[in-house]
Scaffold this motif. Structure first.
Motif, PDB file in Angstrom:
ATOM      1  N   ARG A  23       0.840  -1.195   0.000  1.00  0.00           N
ATOM      2  CA  ARG A  23       0.000   0.000   0.000  1.00  0.00           C
ATOM      3  C   ARG A  23       0.879   1.252   0.000  1.00  0.00           C
ATOM      4  O   ARG A  23       1.945   1.279   0.596  1.00  0.00           O
ATOM      5  N   HIS A  24       0.429   2.277  -0.656  1.00  0.00           N
ATOM      6  CA  HIS A  24       1.035   3.611  -0.620  1.00  0.00           C
ATOM      7  C   HIS A  24       2.528   3.602  -0.927  1.00  0.00           C
ATOM      8  O   HIS A  24       3.333   4.169  -0.205  1.00  0.00           O
ATOM      9  N   SER A  25       2.901   2.953  -1.992  1.00  0.00           N
ATOM     10  CA  SER A  25       4.307   2.947  -2.402  1.00  0.00           C
ATOM     11  C   SER A  25       4.607   4.235  -3.150  1.00  0.00           C
ATOM     12  O   SER A  25       3.719   4.890  -3.682  1.00  0.00           O
ATOM     13  N   ASP A  26       5.868   4.615  -3.211  1.00  0.00           N
ATOM     14  CA  ASP A  26       6.221   5.874  -3.856  1.00  0.00           C
ATOM     15  C   ASP A  26       7.006   5.673  -5.147  1.00  0.00           C
ATOM     16  O   ASP A  26       7.701   6.569  -5.603  1.00  0.00           O
ATOM     17  N   PRO A  56      -3.559   1.571  -5.680  1.00  0.00           N
ATOM     18  CA  PRO A  56      -3.107   1.958  -4.346  1.00  0.00           C
ATOM     19  C   PRO A  56      -1.627   2.325  -4.260  1.00  0.00           C
ATOM     20  O   PRO A  56      -1.201   2.902  -3.278  1.00  0.00           O
ATOM     21  N   GLY A  57      -0.808   1.995  -5.266  1.00  0.00           N
ATOM     22  CA  GLY A  57       0.607   2.343  -5.217  1.00  0.00           C
ATOM     23  C   GLY A  57       1.257   2.166  -6.565  1.00  0.00           C
ATOM     24  O   GLY A  57       0.682   1.610  -7.501  1.00  0.00           O
ATOM     25  N   GLU A  59       3.855   0.292  -7.394  1.00  0.00           N
ATOM     26  CA  GLU A  59       4.154  -1.094  -7.748  1.00  0.00           C
ATOM     27  C   GLU A  59       2.932  -1.796  -8.321  1.00  0.00           C
ATOM     28  O   GLU A  59       3.042  -2.617  -9.216  1.00  0.00           O
TER      29      GLU A  59
END
Length: 94
Positions: A23-26, A56-57, A59
């Motif tokens: 979740r919430h990868s940059d 969600p991200g 990746e």
């Protein structure tokens, strides 16, 4: 048959696991960099459309792009195989 099902289950798990756990990868791609550059050059620019689905991200976005590429490659490979099979059958009947 059991081996094929086992390998298929592992493949599905590899595709689904990142969707569930990361979740919430940059991690960002070229689209994000292009958007930042456009905002830098022309800060008053308004996009024409909004996104329909926001993963969600980064990746997950990369995973979905890779799955799309794999499906496309599979379709192209199938079509090439069909034409090759037809050519082989024509050769055998001559």
């Amino acid at each position: 048959m059991k081996r094929s099902l086992f390998l298929l289950a592992i493949a599905v798990l590899l595709v689904v696991a990142p969707l569930l756990f990361i979740r919430h990868s940059d991690f960002g791609g070229a689209d994000g960099q292009a958007e930042k550059m456009i905002q830098k050059i022309a800060p008053h620019y308004q996009p024409w459309m909004e996104t329909i689905f926001e993963p969600p991200g980064g990746e997950v976005e990369t995973l979905l792009f890779s799955v799309q590429a794999a499906i496309g490659a599979g379709i192209i490979g199938y079509i090439i195989g069909v034409y090759k099979g037809r050519a082989n059958r024509r050769e055998e009947t001559k």
